[in-house]
Design a protein around this motif. Sequence first.
Motif, PDB file in Angstrom:
ATOM      1  N   ASP A   1     -10.375  -8.894  -1.938  1.00  0.00           N
ATOM      2  CA  ASP A   1     -10.987  -9.584  -3.072  1.00  0.00           C
ATOM      3  C   ASP A   1     -11.503  -8.615  -4.125  1.00  0.00           C
ATOM      4  O   ASP A   1     -11.534  -8.929  -5.318  1.00  0.00           O
ATOM      5  N   LYS A   2     -11.917  -7.437  -3.699  1.00  0.00           N
ATOM      6  CA  LYS A   2     -12.589  -6.485  -4.572  1.00  0.00           C
ATOM      7  C   LYS A   2     -11.631  -5.632  -5.400  1.00  0.00           C
ATOM      8  O   LYS A   2     -11.860  -5.386  -6.581  1.00  0.00           O
ATOM      9  N   LEU A   3     -10.562  -5.144  -4.772  1.00  0.00           N
ATOM     10  CA  LEU A   3      -9.676  -4.199  -5.449  1.00  0.00           C
ATOM     11  C   LEU A   3      -8.846  -4.889  -6.529  1.00  0.00           C
ATOM     12  O   LEU A   3      -8.275  -5.957  -6.305  1.00  0.00           O
ATOM     13  N   ARG A   4      -8.792  -4.241  -7.680  1.00  0.00           N
ATOM     14  CA  ARG A   4      -8.032  -4.759  -8.815  1.00  0.00           C
ATOM     15  C   ARG A   4      -7.043  -3.701  -9.301  1.00  0.00           C
ATOM     16  O   ARG A   4      -7.154  -2.527  -8.960  1.00  0.00           O
ATOM     17  N   ALA A   5      -6.101  -4.132 -10.116  1.00  0.00           N
ATOM     18  CA  ALA A   5      -5.125  -3.206 -10.694  1.00  0.00           C
ATOM     19  C   ALA A   5      -5.856  -2.092 -11.438  1.00  0.00           C
ATOM     20  O   ALA A   5      -6.775  -2.353 -12.216  1.00  0.00           O
ATOM     21  N   GLY A   6      -5.454  -0.861 -11.167  1.00  0.00           N
ATOM     22  CA  GLY A   6      -6.083   0.289 -11.786  1.00  0.00           C
ATOM     23  C   GLY A   6      -7.150   0.938 -10.923  1.00  0.00           C
ATOM     24  O   GLY A   6      -7.564   2.069 -11.188  1.00  0.00           O
ATOM     25  N   ASP A   7      -7.607   0.239  -9.884  1.00  0.00           N
ATOM     26  CA  ASP A   7      -8.605   0.806  -8.981  1.00  0.00           C
ATOM     27  C   ASP A   7      -7.972   1.814  -8.036  1.00  0.00           C
ATOM     28  O   ASP A   7      -6.747   1.832  -7.829  1.00  0.00           O
ATOM     29  N   MET A   8      -8.813   2.659  -7.446  1.00  0.00           N
ATOM     30  CA  MET A   8      -8.357   3.640  -6.464  1.00  0.00           C
ATOM     31  C   MET A   8      -9.054   3.382  -5.130  1.00  0.00           C
ATOM     32  O   MET A   8     -10.280   3.243  -5.080  1.00  0.00           O
ATOM     33  N   LEU A   9      -8.264   3.312  -4.070  1.00  0.00           N
ATOM     34  CA  LEU A   9      -8.789   3.169  -2.717  1.00  0.00           C
ATOM     35  C   LEU A   9      -8.676   4.524  -2.026  1.00  0.00           C
ATOM     36  O   LEU A   9      -7.579   5.059  -1.880  1.00  0.00           O
ATOM     37  N   VAL A  10      -9.813   5.076  -1.615  1.00  0.00           N
ATOM     38  CA  VAL A  10      -9.844   6.376  -0.962  1.00  0.00           C
ATOM     39  C   VAL A  10     -10.051   6.175   0.540  1.00  0.00           C
ATOM     40  O   VAL A  10     -10.930   5.410   0.958  1.00  0.00           O
ATOM     41  N   LEU A  11      -9.248   6.875   1.320  1.00  0.00           N
ATOM     42  CA  LEU A  11      -9.327   6.807   2.776  1.00  0.00           C
ATOM     43  C   LEU A  11      -9.356   8.216   3.340  1.00  0.00           C
ATOM     44  O   LEU A  11      -8.666   9.095   2.822  1.00  0.00           O
ATOM     45  N   ARG A  12     -10.158   8.426   4.371  1.00  0.00           N
ATOM     46  CA  ARG A  12     -10.096   9.724   5.036  1.00  0.00           C
ATOM     47  C   ARG A  12      -8.667   9.995   5.491  1.00  0.00           C
ATOM     48  O   ARG A  12      -8.121  11.059   5.290  1.00  0.00           O
ATOM     49  N   TRP A  13      -8.063   9.015   6.111  1.00  0.00           N
ATOM     50  CA  TRP A  13      -6.651   9.037   6.451  1.00  0.00           C
ATOM     51  C   TRP A  13      -6.218   7.595   6.633  1.00  0.00           C
ATOM     52  O   TRP A  13      -7.062   6.699   6.695  1.00  0.00           O
ATOM     53  N   VAL A  14      -4.936   7.321   6.699  1.00  0.00           N
ATOM     54  CA  VAL A  14      -4.480   5.936   6.756  1.00  0.00           C
ATOM     55  C   VAL A  14      -4.933   5.224   8.016  1.00  0.00           C
ATOM     56  O   VAL A  14      -4.979   3.990   8.060  1.00  0.00           O
ATOM     57  N   ASP A  15      -5.308   5.972   9.059  1.00  0.00           N
ATOM     58  CA  ASP A  15      -5.746   5.325  10.295  1.00  0.00           C
ATOM     59  C   ASP A  15      -7.068   4.599  10.119  1.00  0.00           C
ATOM     60  O   ASP A  15      -7.456   3.786  10.964  1.00  0.00           O
ATOM     61  N   ARG A  16      -7.809   4.865   8.996  1.00  0.00           N
ATOM     62  CA  ARG A  16      -9.025   4.098   8.748  1.00  0.00           C
ATOM     63  C   ARG A  16      -8.682   2.648   8.422  1.00  0.00           C
ATOM     64  O   ARG A  16      -9.469   1.749   8.716  1.00  0.00           O
ATOM     65  N   LEU A  17      -7.514   2.407   7.851  1.00  0.00           N
ATOM     66  CA  LEU A  17      -7.072   1.031   7.634  1.00  0.00           C
ATOM     67  C   LEU A  17      -6.758   0.354   8.955  1.00  0.00           C
ATOM     68  O   LEU A  17      -6.949  -0.851   9.104  1.00  0.00           O
ATOM     69  N   GLY A  18      -6.270   1.124   9.902  1.00  0.00           N
ATOM     70  CA  GLY A  18      -5.950   0.564  11.206  1.00  0.00           C
ATOM     71  C   GLY A  18      -5.029   1.474  11.985  1.00  0.00           C
ATOM     72  O   GLY A  18      -4.532   2.485  11.473  1.00  0.00           O
ATOM     73  N   ARG A  19      -4.796   1.086  13.220  1.00  0.00           N
ATOM     74  CA  ARG A  19      -3.899   1.847  14.082  1.00  0.00           C
ATOM     75  C   ARG A  19      -2.787   0.955  14.638  1.00  0.00           C
ATOM     76  O   ARG A  19      -2.275   1.177  15.735  1.00  0.00           O
ATOM     77  N   ASN A  20      -2.481  -0.060  13.863  1.00  0.00           N
ATOM     78  CA  ASN A  20      -1.375  -0.949  14.189  1.00  0.00           C
ATOM     79  C   ASN A  20      -0.336  -0.820  13.089  1.00  0.00           C
ATOM     80  O   ASN A  20      -0.638  -1.027  11.901  1.00  0.00           O
ATOM     81  N   TYR A  21       0.875  -0.467  13.459  1.00  0.00           N
ATOM     82  CA  TYR A  21       1.932  -0.158  12.486  1.00  0.00           C
ATOM     83  C   TYR A  21       2.121  -1.272  11.462  1.00  0.00           C
ATOM     84  O   TYR A  21       2.085  -1.031  10.250  1.00  0.00           O
ATOM     85  N   ARG A  22       2.288  -2.488  11.940  1.00  0.00           N
ATOM     86  CA  ARG A  22       2.582  -3.586  11.018  1.00  0.00           C
ATOM     87  C   ARG A  22       1.403  -3.867  10.097  1.00  0.00           C
ATOM     88  O   ARG A  22       1.576  -4.084   8.886  1.00  0.00           O
ATOM     89  N   ASP A  23       0.198  -3.858  10.648  1.00  0.00           N
ATOM     90  CA  ASP A  23      -0.984  -4.152   9.839  1.00  0.00           C
ATOM     91  C   ASP A  23      -1.166  -3.118   8.737  1.00  0.00           C
ATOM     92  O   ASP A  23      -1.435  -3.468   7.579  1.00  0.00           O
ATOM     93  N   VAL A  24      -1.026  -1.847   9.084  1.00  0.00           N
ATOM     94  CA  VAL A  24      -1.233  -0.787   8.098  1.00  0.00           C
ATOM     95  C   VAL A  24      -0.185  -0.835   6.999  1.00  0.00           C
ATOM     96  O   VAL A  24      -0.502  -0.754   5.810  1.00  0.00           O
ATOM     97  N   THR A  25       1.091  -0.965   7.383  1.00  0.00           N
ATOM     98  CA  THR A  25       2.146  -0.993   6.360  1.00  0.00           C
ATOM     99  C   THR A  25       2.002  -2.221   5.461  1.00  0.00           C
ATOM    100  O   THR A  25       2.185  -2.127   4.240  1.00  0.00           O
ATOM    101  N   ASP A  26       1.645  -3.361   6.044  1.00  0.00           N
ATOM    102  CA  ASP A  26       1.453  -4.569   5.226  1.00  0.00           C
ATOM    103  C   ASP A  26       0.306  -4.377   4.238  1.00  0.00           C
ATOM    104  O   ASP A  26       0.408  -4.763   3.065  1.00  0.00           O
ATOM    105  N   ALA A  27      -0.804  -3.793   4.716  1.00  0.00           N
ATOM    106  CA  ALA A  27      -1.977  -3.619   3.855  1.00  0.00           C
ATOM    107  C   ALA A  27      -1.675  -2.657   2.708  1.00  0.00           C
ATOM    108  O   ALA A  27      -1.996  -2.940   1.540  1.00  0.00           O
ATOM    109  N   VAL A  28      -1.074  -1.517   3.020  1.00  0.00           N
ATOM    110  CA  VAL A  28      -0.775  -0.525   1.990  1.00  0.00           C
ATOM    111  C   VAL A  28       0.162  -1.105   0.938  1.00  0.00           C
ATOM    112  O   VAL A  28      -0.066  -0.952  -0.275  1.00  0.00           O
ATOM    113  N   ARG A  29       1.190  -1.778   1.362  1.00  0.00           N
ATOM    114  CA  ARG A  29       2.148  -2.334   0.412  1.00  0.00           C
ATOM    115  C   ARG A  29       1.518  -3.449  -0.423  1.00  0.00           C
ATOM    116  O   ARG A  29       1.836  -3.604  -1.610  1.00  0.00           O
TER     117      ARG A  29
END
Length: 210
Positions: free
Chosen positions: A57-85
């Motif tokens: 809900d928060k992120l909008r076009a032009g915003d930047m999402l910073v992550l220590r590494w992609v594993d902070r989004l998750g450690r499930n292949y499908r969930d992470v790839t879906d979220a990033v895309r």
Amino acid sequence: MAVILYARVSTRDQTLEHQISQAEAAGFKIDEIVADHGVSGVKHRLRDRPEGRRLYDKLRAGDMLVLRWVDRLGRNYRDVTDAVRHFIRSGVTIRTVINDMTFDGATTDPVQQAVRDAMIAFLAATAQAQAEATRSAQQAGIELAKDRGGRFKGRKPSYDRATFQTVREMADLGHGATSISKHTGLSRQAVLRIRDNPNLAEAALCRWGI
């Protein structure tokens, strides 16, 4: 443009302060921090976490999402790839602190898009594989500690669990021992012990209750 740091803080392997300090040391000027505490990246999808859900809900076009590494989004292949895309399609730029990677929708070249998507898939798969390897190492460490009956702890490890995780992640990404040593502040010998025999390194943490 808002710069938002998302942190997933597990009960043992990370702290919020550690992730914030790493991002700031890498030069990121963080406008807002969104953090989930005590949630599993394997069991809980990003959308199912109290704070992770807010990112959609928060992120909008032009915003930047910073992550220590992609594993902070998750450690499930499908969930992470879906979220990033999803975020990329929404016009959000994703940057990682480790490796300073950038993922966005800037390119329209199909070959470059394919390379980007392949890298996203590789990192997501690595995050899941690393989680599975960590679970195996933890179990091996617990069993070894049980076998020894807690009678001999040995020398207290020079690393904590957060540093242990960082070494494992950077090694999985192909960083050399010297580079990891400089990044974590551990000796090169300690890095090699963790990298080459994670089960024993995990056992040492378990014996000392770290």
